[in-house]
Design a protein around this motif. Structure first.
Motif, PDB file in Angstrom:
ATOM      1  N   GLN A 285       1.003  -1.032   0.059  1.00 49.58           N
ATOM      2  CA  GLN A 285      -0.043  -0.043  -0.069  1.00 49.58           C
ATOM      3  C   GLN A 285       0.837   1.278  -0.009  1.00 49.58           C
ATOM      4  O   GLN A 285       2.103   1.184   0.197  1.00 49.58           O
ATOM      5  CB  GLN A 285      -1.113  -0.059   1.166  1.00 49.58           C
ATOM      6  CG  GLN A 285      -1.946  -1.112   1.074  1.00 49.58           C
ATOM      7  CD  GLN A 285      -2.607  -1.267   2.381  1.00 49.58           C
ATOM      8  OE1 GLN A 285      -2.355  -0.431   3.425  1.00 49.58           O
ATOM      9  NE2 GLN A 285      -3.817  -1.984   2.403  1.00 49.58           N
ATOM     10  N   ALA A 286       0.194   2.368  -0.584  1.00 49.40           N
ATOM     11  CA  ALA A 286       1.026   3.706  -0.458  1.00 49.40           C
ATOM     12  C   ALA A 286       1.023   4.127   1.031  1.00 49.40           C
ATOM     13  O   ALA A 286       0.494   3.825   1.960  1.00 49.40           O
ATOM     14  CB  ALA A 286       0.206   4.754  -1.120  1.00 49.40           C
TER      15      ALA A 286
ATOM     16  N   LYS B 165      -5.296  11.960   1.614  1.00 51.21           N
ATOM     17  CA  LYS B 165      -5.149  12.911   0.693  1.00 51.21           C
ATOM     18  C   LYS B 165      -4.238  12.017  -0.497  1.00 51.21           C
ATOM     19  O   LYS B 165      -4.787  11.789  -1.585  1.00 51.21           O
ATOM     20  CB  LYS B 165      -4.900  14.064   0.492  1.00 51.21           C
ATOM     21  CG  LYS B 165      -5.102  14.949  -0.873  1.00 51.21           C
ATOM     22  CD  LYS B 165      -4.823  16.319  -0.343  1.00 51.21           C
ATOM     23  CE  LYS B 165      -5.058  17.183  -1.765  1.00 51.21           C
ATOM     24  NZ  LYS B 165      -4.604  18.548  -1.486  1.00 51.21           N
ATOM     25  N   PHE B 166      -2.805  11.757  -0.136  1.00 47.84           N
ATOM     26  CA  PHE B 166      -1.816  11.277  -0.980  1.00 47.84           C
ATOM     27  C   PHE B 166      -2.285   9.612  -1.444  1.00 47.84           C
ATOM     28  O   PHE B 166      -2.269   9.190  -2.488  1.00 47.84           O
ATOM     29  CB  PHE B 166      -0.595  11.112  -0.355  1.00 47.84           C
ATOM     30  CG  PHE B 166       0.494  10.311  -1.065  1.00 47.84           C
ATOM     31  CD1 PHE B 166       1.033  10.730  -2.002  1.00 47.84           C
ATOM     32  CD2 PHE B 166       0.889   9.064  -0.783  1.00 47.84           C
ATOM     33  CE1 PHE B 166       2.145  10.304  -2.948  1.00 47.84           C
ATOM     34  CE2 PHE B 166       1.819   8.548  -1.681  1.00 47.84           C
ATOM     35  CZ  PHE B 166       2.361   9.092  -2.597  1.00 47.84           C
TER      36      PHE B 166
ATOM     37  N   VAL C 278      -6.578   6.346  -7.324  1.00 44.39           N
ATOM     38  CA  VAL C 278      -7.229   6.789  -8.347  1.00 44.39           C
ATOM     39  C   VAL C 278      -6.261   6.775  -9.552  1.00 44.39           C
ATOM     40  O   VAL C 278      -6.647   6.238 -10.612  1.00 44.39           O
ATOM     41  CB  VAL C 278      -7.540   8.280  -8.400  1.00 44.39           C
ATOM     42  CG1 VAL C 278      -8.216   8.880  -9.615  1.00 44.39           C
ATOM     43  CG2 VAL C 278      -8.949   8.352  -7.313  1.00 44.39           C
ATOM     44  N   ALA C 279      -4.924   7.131  -9.204  1.00 46.51           N
ATOM     45  CA  ALA C 279      -3.935   7.334 -10.398  1.00 46.51           C
ATOM     46  C   ALA C 279      -3.752   5.854 -10.800  1.00 46.51           C
ATOM     47  O   ALA C 279      -3.440   5.673 -11.942  1.00 46.51           O
ATOM     48  CB  ALA C 279      -2.869   7.725 -10.108  1.00 46.51           C
ATOM     49  N   SER C 280      -3.670   4.779 -10.074  1.00 49.56           N
ATOM     50  CA  SER C 280      -3.096   3.477 -10.124  1.00 49.56           C
ATOM     51  C   SER C 280      -4.429   2.374 -10.458  1.00 49.56           C
ATOM     52  O   SER C 280      -4.509   1.320 -10.917  1.00 49.56           O
ATOM     53  CB  SER C 280      -2.474   2.932  -9.101  1.00 49.56           C
ATOM     54  OG  SER C 280      -3.279   2.759  -7.826  1.00 49.56           O
ATOM     55  N   SER C 281      -5.552   3.117 -10.331  1.00 50.54           N
ATOM     56  CA  SER C 281      -6.715   2.246 -10.542  1.00 50.54           C
ATOM     57  C   SER C 281      -6.764   1.031  -9.439  1.00 50.54           C
ATOM     58  O   SER C 281      -7.320  -0.111  -9.885  1.00 50.54           O
ATOM     59  CB  SER C 281      -7.008   1.962 -11.859  1.00 50.54           C
ATOM     60  OG  SER C 281      -7.113   2.983 -12.794  1.00 50.54           O
ATOM     61  N   VAL C 282      -6.426   1.183  -8.424  1.00 48.00           N
ATOM     62  CA  VAL C 282      -6.199   0.016  -7.337  1.00 48.00           C
ATOM     63  C   VAL C 282      -7.049   0.467  -6.176  1.00 48.00           C
ATOM     64  O   VAL C 282      -6.727   1.506  -5.503  1.00 48.00           O
ATOM     65  CB  VAL C 282      -4.632  -0.308  -7.137  1.00 48.00           C
ATOM     66  CG1 VAL C 282      -4.568  -1.182  -6.105  1.00 48.00           C
ATOM     67  CG2 VAL C 282      -3.914  -0.469  -8.115  1.00 48.00           C
ATOM     68  N   ARG C 283      -7.991  -0.323  -5.530  1.00 50.34           N
ATOM     69  CA  ARG C 283      -8.749  -0.092  -4.604  1.00 50.34           C
ATOM     70  C   ARG C 283      -8.060  -0.137  -3.440  1.00 50.34           C
ATOM     71  O   ARG C 283      -7.141  -1.015  -2.873  1.00 50.34           O
ATOM     72  CB  ARG C 283      -9.915  -0.932  -4.626  1.00 50.34           C
ATOM     73  CG  ARG C 283     -11.072  -0.978  -3.576  1.00 50.34           C
ATOM     74  CD  ARG C 283     -12.109  -1.834  -3.934  1.00 50.34           C
ATOM     75  NE  ARG C 283     -11.544  -3.278  -3.719  1.00 50.34           N
ATOM     76  CZ  ARG C 283     -11.789  -4.101  -4.607  1.00 50.34           C
ATOM     77  NH1 ARG C 283     -12.651  -3.891  -5.541  1.00 50.34           N
ATOM     78  NH2 ARG C 283     -11.196  -5.315  -4.482  1.00 50.34           N
TER      79      ARG C 283
END
Length: 72
Positions: free
Chosen positions: A28-29, A34-35, A41-46
């Motif tokens: 995970q990030a 917010k990040f 959204v950018a990676s299309s990963v839930r």
């Protein structure tokens, strides 16, 4: 060059290491909400897990009739 080396001489405390381990282990990030949302959204990963198991079957009127009409 010495200044660059000094950046890595400090050891991280156990709490910081624990905060780093969980997202890294789960892929995970790491960052604020917010990040994380932007990366999702950018990676299309839930970011959240979906419900476990098979999706619930939708019951229709035909299914109910088949269960109650035994052909007598």
């Amino acid at each position: 060059m010495q200044t660059y080396r000094d950046l890595f001489r400090n050891k991280l405390d156990e709490a910081t290491i624990a905060d780093l381990r969980v997202p890294l282990a789960q892929g995970q990030a790491l960052g604020n909400e917010k990040f994380k949302d932007a990366m999702s959204v950018a990676s299309s990963v839930r970011r959240t897990q979906s419900k476990r198991g098979r999706p619930a079957r939708q019951v229709s009127e035909i299914d109910l009739k088949e269960q109650t009409d035994f052909g007598f």
